[in-house]
Design a protein around this motif. Structure first.
Motif, PDB file in Angstrom:
ATOM      1  N   PHE A 179       1.118  -1.219  -0.017  1.00 35.48           N
ATOM      2  CA  PHE A 179       0.055   0.299  -0.026  1.00 35.48           C
ATOM      3  C   PHE A 179       0.866   0.927   0.072  1.00 35.48           C
ATOM      4  O   PHE A 179       0.607   2.321  -0.516  1.00 35.48           O
ATOM      5  N   ASP A 180       1.821   1.403   0.589  1.00 32.36           N
ATOM      6  CA  ASP A 180       2.530   2.484   1.236  1.00 32.36           C
ATOM      7  C   ASP A 180       3.397   2.450  -0.375  1.00 32.36           C
ATOM      8  O   ASP A 180       3.610   3.675  -0.686  1.00 32.36           O
ATOM      9  N   LYS A 181       3.809   1.658  -1.261  1.00 33.16           N
ATOM     10  CA  LYS A 181       5.149   1.505  -2.162  1.00 33.16           C
ATOM     11  C   LYS A 181       4.133   2.475  -3.532  1.00 33.16           C
ATOM     12  O   LYS A 181       4.133   2.932  -4.208  1.00 33.16           O
ATOM     13  N   VAL A 182       3.037   1.732  -3.282  1.00 28.69           N
ATOM     14  CA  VAL A 182       2.255   2.236  -4.693  1.00 28.69           C
ATOM     15  C   VAL A 182       1.376   3.583  -4.419  1.00 28.69           C
ATOM     16  O   VAL A 182       1.044   4.439  -4.894  1.00 28.69           O
ATOM     17  N   ALA A 183       1.211   4.172  -3.467  1.00 28.35           N
ATOM     18  CA  ALA A 183       1.171   5.300  -2.648  1.00 28.35           C
ATOM     19  C   ALA A 183       1.609   6.523  -3.289  1.00 28.35           C
ATOM     20  O   ALA A 183       1.053   7.302  -4.252  1.00 28.35           O
ATOM     21  N   ARG A 184       2.688   5.861  -2.781  1.00 29.27           N
ATOM     22  CA  ARG A 184       4.352   6.908  -3.483  1.00 29.27           C
ATOM     23  C   ARG A 184       3.702   7.033  -4.812  1.00 29.27           C
ATOM     24  O   ARG A 184       4.103   8.017  -5.470  1.00 29.27           O
ATOM     25  N   VAL A 185       3.725   6.219  -5.541  1.00 29.39           N
ATOM     26  CA  VAL A 185       3.778   6.802  -6.963  1.00 29.39           C
ATOM     27  C   VAL A 185       2.276   7.761  -7.524  1.00 29.39           C
ATOM     28  O   VAL A 185       2.290   7.980  -8.592  1.00 29.39           O
ATOM     29  N   ASP A 187       1.886   9.741  -5.696  1.00 27.28           N
ATOM     30  CA  ASP A 187       2.064  10.718  -4.924  1.00 27.28           C
ATOM     31  C   ASP A 187       1.633  11.266  -4.080  1.00 27.28           C
ATOM     32  O   ASP A 187       1.606  12.756  -3.442  1.00 27.28           O
ATOM     33  N   ILE A 188       1.176  10.367  -3.278  1.00 24.08           N
ATOM     34  CA  ILE A 188       0.327   9.997  -1.819  1.00 24.08           C
ATOM     35  C   ILE A 188       1.322  10.302  -0.496  1.00 24.08           C
ATOM     36  O   ILE A 188       2.463   9.612  -0.849  1.00 24.08           O
ATOM     37  N   PRO A 189       1.744  11.011   0.175  1.00 26.06           N
ATOM     38  CA  PRO A 189       2.526  11.059   1.070  1.00 26.06           C
ATOM     39  C   PRO A 189       3.237   9.399   2.087  1.00 26.06           C
ATOM     40  O   PRO A 189       1.568   9.071   2.515  1.00 26.06           O
ATOM     41  N   TYR A 190       4.060   9.826   2.815  1.00 26.82           N
ATOM     42  CA  TYR A 190       4.069   8.419   3.324  1.00 26.82           C
ATOM     43  C   TYR A 190       3.458   8.574   4.762  1.00 26.82           C
ATOM     44  O   TYR A 190       3.461   9.702   5.390  1.00 26.82           O
ATOM     45  N   PRO A 191       2.869   7.606   5.618  1.00 30.50           N
ATOM     46  CA  PRO A 191       2.513   6.005   5.128  1.00 30.50           C
ATOM     47  C   PRO A 191       1.173   6.455   3.988  1.00 30.50           C
ATOM     48  O   PRO A 191       0.229   7.300   4.882  1.00 30.50           O
ATOM     49  N   GLY A 192       1.402   5.858   3.248  1.00 31.04           N
ATOM     50  CA  GLY A 192       0.320   6.240   2.114  1.00 31.04           C
ATOM     51  C   GLY A 192      -0.912   5.282   2.500  1.00 31.04           C
ATOM     52  O   GLY A 192      -2.021   5.779   2.158  1.00 31.04           O
ATOM     53  N   GLY A 193      -0.929   4.681   2.783  1.00 29.50           N
ATOM     54  CA  GLY A 193      -2.020   2.989   2.811  1.00 29.50           C
ATOM     55  C   GLY A 193      -3.471   4.109   3.425  1.00 29.50           C
ATOM     56  O   GLY A 193      -4.613   3.828   2.432  1.00 29.50           O
ATOM     57  N   PRO A 194      -3.451   4.434   4.975  1.00 34.74           N
ATOM     58  CA  PRO A 194      -4.783   5.300   5.079  1.00 34.74           C
ATOM     59  C   PRO A 194      -5.509   6.275   3.828  1.00 34.74           C
ATOM     60  O   PRO A 194      -6.591   6.446   3.678  1.00 34.74           O
ATOM     61  N   LEU A 195      -4.757   6.837   3.378  1.00 35.00           N
ATOM     62  CA  LEU A 195      -5.138   8.068   2.394  1.00 35.00           C
ATOM     63  C   LEU A 195      -5.480   7.355   1.136  1.00 35.00           C
ATOM     64  O   LEU A 195      -6.308   7.862   0.570  1.00 35.00           O
ATOM     65  N   LEU A 196      -4.151   6.426   0.522  1.00 38.17           N
ATOM     66  CA  LEU A 196      -5.041   5.712  -0.704  1.00 38.17           C
ATOM     67  C   LEU A 196      -6.507   4.976  -0.594  1.00 38.17           C
ATOM     68  O   LEU A 196      -7.003   5.392  -1.526  1.00 38.17           O
ATOM     69  N   ALA A 247      -7.871   8.272  -8.120  1.00 35.89           N
ATOM     70  CA  ALA A 247      -8.531   7.388  -7.543  1.00 35.89           C
ATOM     71  C   ALA A 247      -9.320   5.818  -7.935  1.00 35.89           C
ATOM     72  O   ALA A 247      -9.510   4.772  -7.898  1.00 35.89           O
ATOM     73  N   ASP A 248      -8.906   5.799  -9.621  1.00 34.58           N
ATOM     74  CA  ASP A 248      -9.464   4.756 -10.163  1.00 34.58           C
ATOM     75  C   ASP A 248      -8.213   3.654  -9.469  1.00 34.58           C
ATOM     76  O   ASP A 248      -8.675   2.602  -9.506  1.00 34.58           O
ATOM     77  N   PHE A 249      -7.185   4.613 -10.215  1.00 35.98           N
ATOM     78  CA  PHE A 249      -6.048   3.340  -9.650  1.00 35.98           C
ATOM     79  C   PHE A 249      -5.941   2.939  -8.543  1.00 35.98           C
ATOM     80  O   PHE A 249      -5.531   1.581  -8.288  1.00 35.98           O
ATOM     81  N   ALA A 250      -5.878   3.449  -7.971  1.00 32.01           N
ATOM     82  CA  ALA A 250      -5.613   3.275  -6.015  1.00 32.01           C
ATOM     83  C   ALA A 250      -6.996   1.843  -5.785  1.00 32.01           C
ATOM     84  O   ALA A 250      -6.667   1.633  -4.735  1.00 32.01           O
ATOM     85  N   ALA A 251      -8.316   2.379  -6.047  1.00 28.91           N
ATOM     86  CA  ALA A 251      -9.547   1.900  -6.009  1.00 28.91           C
ATOM     87  C   ALA A 251      -8.619  -0.277  -6.768  1.00 28.91           C
ATOM     88  O   ALA A 251      -9.392  -0.901  -6.446  1.00 28.91           O
TER      89      ALA A 251
END
Ligand code: KG4
Ligand code: ZN
Length: 347
Positions: A179-185, A187-196, A247-251
């Protein structure tokens, strides 16, 4: 000392002061009888690490050292207690970052020694599982539990208090790490899981197609291939001058991870003969994972237990709960206790 432990075991009651410092949260809690939270103080260091895109171990250790004293005071205040009300001291001794673990272990040892209190060493993952005891007073072993955090992804069978059988695990990356690594791609800041996760709520999960991970062990996970495929697809889209519908990519990505986690944990629980399935660890805060565990767990005839999101991520209350059941079995640590960065939960 042993008489003290014996008295607590006989009364089947203990007020435990617990410390957690295995990664980037400093936490101090007071828990009664493994089930009731009297204080739950957490100081997250995330803002300090975010600029580096991940946890910097040296910074984590230093910040734990600074935070432990004030958090202990705050926990005692919250519970309306003094150290005289505490029956035992518990601490996470592993797994985690060695320097970070050492700050909590040293602090807890010093306190236990100074106050003449029993010391209980807790495995961090066992702590995550035990968060369920705090949230669900009626939950008792045996039950299966999916533990998915930034560093670990396991399916365990909790056979008795403190007795675990490994049913499956990740063969490479942890779910949270993916989750964190994909969030980075994105541009979601660390730790990306919750925001993704939040972003994915608005997205169309059928817009992008990602491989659903295959693993040889029936209940094992693998997220490394999925993560690489997702990151490659993002780069390809950008190189071709396209734009990623974030949003679609994250989903779409979230769906692939959650499907793997849910399918395997439900199947593992059923085959192990469990009637209940719990979840634990930071990723158990994921909204889709929670919905799908509820839905597919119920379809499979399982009672599903989910701790509230605040007890899924790192905290010390879960350590206090796990410690109670260890203490009741007479499992105390000595003052030569060390930090064990690769500690396993399985004998
Ligand atoms: O259990 P935890 O707080 O710390 C570890 O022991 O690792 O888990 C942190 C991990 C991070 O990777 C974070 O991105 C992930 O849990 N996480 C989530 C969500 N909330 C936290 N991942 C997906 N969706 C969430 N809502
Ligand atoms: Zn954790």
């Amino acid at each position: 000392m042993n008489e003290r432990v014996e008295a607590l075991r006989k009364a089947h009651s203990a007020t435990i002061l617990a410390f957690e410092s295995s990664c980037d949260e400093t936490a101090v809690a007071i828990v009664r009888d493994g089930r009731k939270i009297l204080a739950n103080q957490i100081l997250s260091q995330i803002d300090r690490h975010a600029v580096f895109g991940g946890v910097v171990p040296e910074i984590a250790s230093r910040m734990h050292v600074e935070a432990l004293d004030p958090l202990l005071d705050a926990a005692l205040d919250e519970a309306g207690m003094t150290l005289a009300d505490i029956d035992a001291v518990a601490v996470t001794c592993g797994p985690g970052l060695v320097g970070a673990l050492l700050t909590g272990v040293s602090y807890a040892k010093a306190l236990a020694y100074a106050r003449g209190l029993p010391l209980v060493a807790v495995n961090h993952i066992e702590g995550h599982v035990s968060a369920n005891y705090l949230a669900h007073p009626d939950l008792e072993p045996p039950f299966a539990c999916l533990v998915a955090s930034g560093g670990h992804s396991h399916i365990v069978l909790v056979e008795h208090y403190g007795e675990y059988r490994l049913l499956g695990q990740t063969l490479d990356d942890a779910a949270g790490e993916a989750f964190d690594k994909v969030a980075r791609v994105l541009d979601i800041p660390y730790p990306g899981g919750p925001l993704l996760d939040k972003l994915a709520e608005e997205g169309d999960e059928r817009r992008y197609t990602f491989p659903h991970p295959h693993t040889p062990g029936r209940y094992d996970f693998s997220f490394s291939g999925l993560k690489t495929a997702v990151i490659n697809q993002a780069h390809t889209i950008r190189q071709q001058g396209g734009e990623i519908a974030a949003a679609d990519f994250a989903a779409s990505f979230r769906r692939a991870v959650v499907d793997a986690l849910v399918e395997k944990s439900v199947a593992a629980a059923v085959e192990a003969g469990a009637t209940a399935l719990a979840a634990a660890g930071g990723v158990a805060a994921n909204r889709l994972l929670r919905r799908e565990l509820e839905r597919r767990g119920a379809q499979a005839g399982l009672r599903v237990f989910l701790p509230p999101a605040a007890l899924c991520t790192d905290n010390a209350a879960m350590i206090g709960s796990a410690a109670f059941y260890r203490l009741m079995r007479g499992e105390t640590a000595q003052l030569d206790l060390n930090a064990l960065p690769s500690l396993s939960m399985f004998a």
